[in-house]
Design an enzyme around this catalytic site. Structure first.
Site, mmCIF file in Angstrom:
data_model
loop_
_atom_site.group_PDB
_atom_site.id
_atom_site.type_symbol
_atom_site.label_atom_id
_atom_site.label_comp_id
_atom_site.label_asym_id
_atom_site.label_seq_id
_atom_site.Cartn_x
_atom_site.Cartn_y
_atom_site.Cartn_z
ATOM 1 N N ARG A 48 -9.067 -0.355 4.606
ATOM 2 C CA ARG A 48 -8.767 -0.131 3.191
ATOM 3 C C ARG A 48 -9.609 -1.031 2.284
ATOM 4 N NH1 ARG A 48 -4.848 3.521 0.649
ATOM 5 N NH2 ARG A 48 -3.525 4.227 2.322
ATOM 6 N N THR A 99 0.830 -1.208 0.000
ATOM 7 C CA THR A 99 0.000 0.000 0.000
ATOM 8 C C THR A 99 0.862 1.255 0.000
ATOM 9 O OG1 THR A 99 -1.669 -1.180 1.271
ATOM 10 C CG2 THR A 99 -1.846 1.209 1.221
ATOM 11 N N ILE A 122 5.198 -4.656 10.330
ATOM 12 C CA ILE A 122 5.441 -4.087 8.998
ATOM 13 C C ILE A 122 4.941 -2.656 9.081
ATOM 14 C CG2 ILE A 122 4.880 -4.162 6.551
ATOM 15 C CD1 ILE A 122 4.751 -7.202 6.760
ATOM 16 N N LYS A 164 -0.217 -10.196 8.640
ATOM 17 C CA LYS A 164 -0.081 -8.788 9.006
ATOM 18 C C LYS A 164 -1.475 -8.309 9.382
ATOM 19 C CE LYS A 164 1.079 -4.198 7.198
ATOM 20 N NZ LYS A 164 1.442 -3.406 6.001
ATOM 21 N N TYR A 188 -12.693 -4.487 -2.481
ATOM 22 C CA TYR A 188 -13.816 -4.090 -3.325
ATOM 23 C C TYR A 188 -14.833 -5.215 -3.556
ATOM 24 C CZ TYR A 188 -16.675 -1.934 -6.902
ATOM 25 O OH TYR A 188 -17.745 -1.431 -7.594
ATOM 26 N N TYR A 238 -2.747 -10.533 4.859
ATOM 27 C CA TYR A 238 -2.738 -9.122 5.230
ATOM 28 C C TYR A 238 -4.177 -8.655 5.405
ATOM 29 C CZ TYR A 238 -1.764 -4.049 4.724
ATOM 30 O OH TYR A 238 -1.689 -2.684 4.895
#
Length: 286
Positions: free
Chosen positions: A133, A39, A198, A156, A102, A128
């Site tokens: 997001r 990202t 991270i 993550k 999405y 992740y």
């Protein structure tokens, strides 16, 4: 582990010379691993060829001195497989696979997506979860289920929910890695049993973030609190606008990056400039 930004010229073209220097900056600054094309690296606006080239370039620049964990997740299972193969062929040590955004898949869809990628590409893979997001929450029970897949080695977790960390830690397979993806709660995450971070903040304060992780992993809460106090402003203010807008502005302010960023991301609003300068000064980065 640092989710590195991708330097760009003012016209949006990738600046590979600066990227080479940025890799060296992180190796000299004790970053334990580099995570390109995530990202923070603007993966959403890198085309397929650029995505693969950024990973390949970072792997070649690193020359085995630290692990490279390549961002290769998308909202398409087939494209994720293709990018993960690209990363493996480039010599990456592992891949970071964001939950498909999405599409809003079910938990079963998420499990099947990750199993398909795992079966298709024999490289260590890190889940992740960043629902802020993706609008898609990879729930603990699904993570625990996927932890049994041989080459799915960790997650993550970017919700900032410490109880999730404890739940996954208690129920996942023995060697499964829990990695924080939320800088503001990373200290407590590590002290609760997490294995690493991270980080976005690590782009601009790598030595200090490395010291924080070391103190936490050694169980030294007192030292961790002292270090975290210096990072608190960055951990908060690097998100005054959408990542990576603030961190790229900071890197330019530090003289490490040109000013380029790709639409639909825009340059940081001037109203935030002094706020971020103060946060950089508090961490000793400016």
């Amino acid at each position: 582990m640092v989710a590195i930004a991708t330097p760009m010229h003012e016209d949006g073209a990738i600046d590979y010379g600066t990227l080479a220097n940025f890799v060296e900056f992180h190796i000299e600054s004790c970053s334990d691993a580099l995570v390109p094309a995530g990202t923070t690296g603007e993966s959403a606006t890198l085309d397929h060829a650029e995505h693969c080239e950024v990973i390949r370039f970072v792997v070649e620049q690193v020359r085995g001195r630290v692990p490279v964990i390549a961002g290769s997740g998308t909202n398409s299972t087939q494209e994720t497989i293709e990018l993960t193969r690209c990363a493996k062929d480039a010599g990456a040590d592992a891949c970071l696979l964001v939950a498909p955004y999405y599409n809003k898949p079910t938990q079963e869809g998420l499990a099947l997506h990750y199993k398909a990628v795992s079966k298709a590409v024999s490289i260590p893979q890190i889940l992740y979860n960043v629902p802020g997001r993706t609008v898609c929450d990879l729930l603990p029970e699904t993570v625990i289920r996927l932890s049994r897949v041989d080459n799915i080695v960790g997650i993550k977790e970017a919700t900032g929910n410490i109880e999730r960390c404890k739940e996954i830690l208690a129920e996942s397979k023995g060697e499964f890695l829990l990695i924080s993806g939320d800088d503001g709660t990373a200290m407590e995450f590590l002290l609760a049993g997490g294995h690493g971070v991270i980080t976005v903040t690590g782009n601009v304060a790598p030595k200090l973030f490395h010291a924080l992780c070391k103190a936490c992993l050694e169980g030294d809460r007192s030292e961790a609190l002292k270090i975290n106090a210096r990072l608190e402003r960055l951990n908060r203010d690097l998100f005054v606008e959408s990542n990576p807008i603030p961190v790229k502005w900071c890197l330019a302010e530090m003289g490490l990056f040109p000013v380029g960023i790709r639409l639909p991301m825009t340059a940081l609003s001037g109203t935030h400039h002094e706020t971020l300068r103060e946060a950089l000064r508090a961490a000793g980065s400016l």
